[in-house]
Design an enzyme around this catalytic site. Structure first.
Site, PDB file in Angstrom:
ATOM      1  N   ARG A  75       0.785  -1.318  -0.089  1.00  0.00           N
ATOM      2  CA  ARG A  75      -0.093  -0.213  -0.224  1.00  0.00           C
ATOM      3  C   ARG A  75       0.625   1.389   0.128  1.00  0.00           C
ATOM      4  O   ARG A  75       0.808   2.122  -0.798  1.00  0.00           O
ATOM      5  CB  ARG A  75      -0.932  -0.022   1.423  1.00  0.00           C
ATOM      6  CG  ARG A  75      -2.257   0.602   1.034  1.00  0.00           C
ATOM      7  CD  ARG A  75      -3.153   0.697   2.430  1.00  0.00           C
ATOM      8  NE  ARG A  75      -2.861   1.134   3.189  1.00  0.00           N
ATOM      9  CZ  ARG A  75      -3.323   1.166   4.695  1.00  0.00           C
ATOM     10  NH1 ARG A  75      -4.702   1.085   4.291  1.00  0.00           N
ATOM     11  NH2 ARG A  75      -2.962   1.402   6.174  1.00  0.00           N
ATOM     12  N   LYS A 176      -2.575   7.249   1.072  1.00  0.00           N
ATOM     13  CA  LYS A 176      -1.987   7.728   2.506  1.00  0.00           C
ATOM     14  C   LYS A 176      -1.136   8.875   2.782  1.00  0.00           C
ATOM     15  O   LYS A 176      -0.205   8.563   2.615  1.00  0.00           O
ATOM     16  CB  LYS A 176      -1.386   6.397   3.392  1.00  0.00           C
ATOM     17  CG  LYS A 176      -1.883   5.900   4.797  1.00  0.00           C
ATOM     18  CD  LYS A 176      -2.392   4.844   5.919  1.00  0.00           C
ATOM     19  CE  LYS A 176      -1.792   4.486   7.192  1.00  0.00           C
ATOM     20  NZ  LYS A 176      -3.196   5.709   7.315  1.00  0.00           N
ATOM     21  N   GLU A 210     -16.984   7.309   4.626  1.00  0.00           N
ATOM     22  CA  GLU A 210     -15.714   6.682   5.443  1.00  0.00           C
ATOM     23  C   GLU A 210     -15.580   8.367   6.470  1.00  0.00           C
ATOM     24  O   GLU A 210     -16.033   9.039   6.518  1.00  0.00           O
ATOM     25  CB  GLU A 210     -13.728   6.255   5.021  1.00  0.00           C
ATOM     26  CG  GLU A 210     -12.946   7.869   4.254  1.00  0.00           C
ATOM     27  CD  GLU A 210     -11.513   6.723   4.470  1.00  0.00           C
ATOM     28  OE1 GLU A 210     -11.250   5.320   4.952  1.00  0.00           O
ATOM     29  OE2 GLU A 210     -11.252   7.804   4.136  1.00  0.00           O
TER      30      GLU A 210
END
Length: 330
Positions: A75, A176, A210
């Site tokens: 990721r 991220k 989210e």
């Protein structure tokens, strides 16, 4: 550490490597309390940075269990590609994490504590003229923070269900990067001031996505329901882990779009919880929606969320068989 704020205490050392435009340097151990940066460094002006958050746990036999190391590395590499940063080498990054934990293994606390692992990649070109160009050089380092629970297992949060705003740029939500957290911060603080909430569930146009820092799961005695992955929000590794645990425990796992009105209807009898590396699985007790407070499950206990969280924690500690292949032993 027991009284310290989550993520504010660190190992004295970190692992460190640089990219010179062509290749990565050898890894070194360096003090974790300083980083040499020129004031014109690319990351300080154009946010060329991404990071990961994962955990390692002290098992009953004294070994250290790193949870889903390979998936976190993948990721981070994806985030680096999206930001046009130099992509960390798989084996080097894994070794940077394993080696620092092996050297400081005695500092990893016993459960419910853990070692919170923060690999960080930053662009280091010394130029303020590259707003429209990627950095050619970079630094990669791995910070380790011994932590306790981010949320206690019995905590039940109060959140705002916001159908007006988006957490971050929709094409960039799966990365991220600090900028995504920064873009949600003002909305979270505003909700806290106005509604006394701890977080915001973003549901732009009624589409439940989210919170500012965690994925959202709807849970009842039979089913775990969540939105399918897209570019709009982070592909949570804890989310994925809980879905696999739920299937193993006999729950029906459903990934589909969820409307805000459906969420409010669901919580009349079902549970809703937030999943993430730090939070694990944190139940929500109250949801503010259109100015009204709705009590989840009429104030009842989140028995299913607690069951899922316990099973996942047991796998992480080595108390439950790792039938998923998630644990790297140090």
């Amino acid at each position: 550490m027991a009284n310290a704020e989550f993520g504010t205490v660190f190992f004295d050392e970190m692992t460190f490597a640089t990219y010179d435009g062509e290749k990565w340097s050898e890894t070194s151990f360096v003090p974790s309390d300083k980083l040499p940066l020129h004031p014109a460094t690319h990351v300080l002006h154009y946010a060329s940075t991404c990071f990961e958050g994962m955990k390692a746990f002290r098992a009953a036999d004294g070994k250290i269990n790193i949870f889903r190391l390979d998936d976190h590395v993948k990721r981070m590499q994806n985030s680096a590609r999206c930001l046009h940063l130099p992509v960390p080498d798989t084996e080097q990054l894994k070794a940077m994490i394993i080696d620092i934990l092996a050297k400081h293994r005695d500092e990893v606390p016993a459960f419910p504590g853990s070692a919170y692992i923060r690999p960080t990649l930053i662009g280091t070109d010394q130029s303020i003229g590259r707003a429209a160009a990627p950095t050619r050089t970079a630094m990669l380092y791995v910070l380790i923070s011994p932590v306790g629970d981010y949320f206690p297992a019995d905590a039940k949060m109060r959140v705002l269900l916001d159908t007006e705003h988006q957490r971050c740029a929709p094409h960039f939500g799966s990365v991220k990067s600090g900028g995504n957290y920064a873009s949600a911060l003002g909305l979270i603080l505003s909700a806290k001031e106005k509604y006394n909430t701890a977080q915001v569930i973003f549901a732009p146009g009624g589409d439940v996505q989210e919170t500012g820092a965690a994925n959202c799961l709807l849970i009842n005695d039979n089913e775990v329901l969540t939105k399918p992955l897209s570019s709009e929000f982070l592909p949570g590794i804890t989310r994925d882990s809980l879905l696999q645990v739920a299937a193993k425990l006999g729950y029906k796992v459903t990934e589909r779009n969820i409307q805000a009105t459906e969420l409010i209807e669901w919580i009349k009898t079902g549970e809703v919880a937030l999943s993430g590396t730090a939070a694990v699985l944190a139940p929500i007790g109250e949801i503010v929606y259109e100015g009204e407070t709705h009590h989840v499950k009429q104030g009842g206990e989140p028995v299913n969320a607690k069951r899922l969280r316990k099973y996942l924690n047991d796998v992480q500690q080595g108390l439950e068989e790792d039938s998923f292949g998630w644990i790297t032993r140090v």
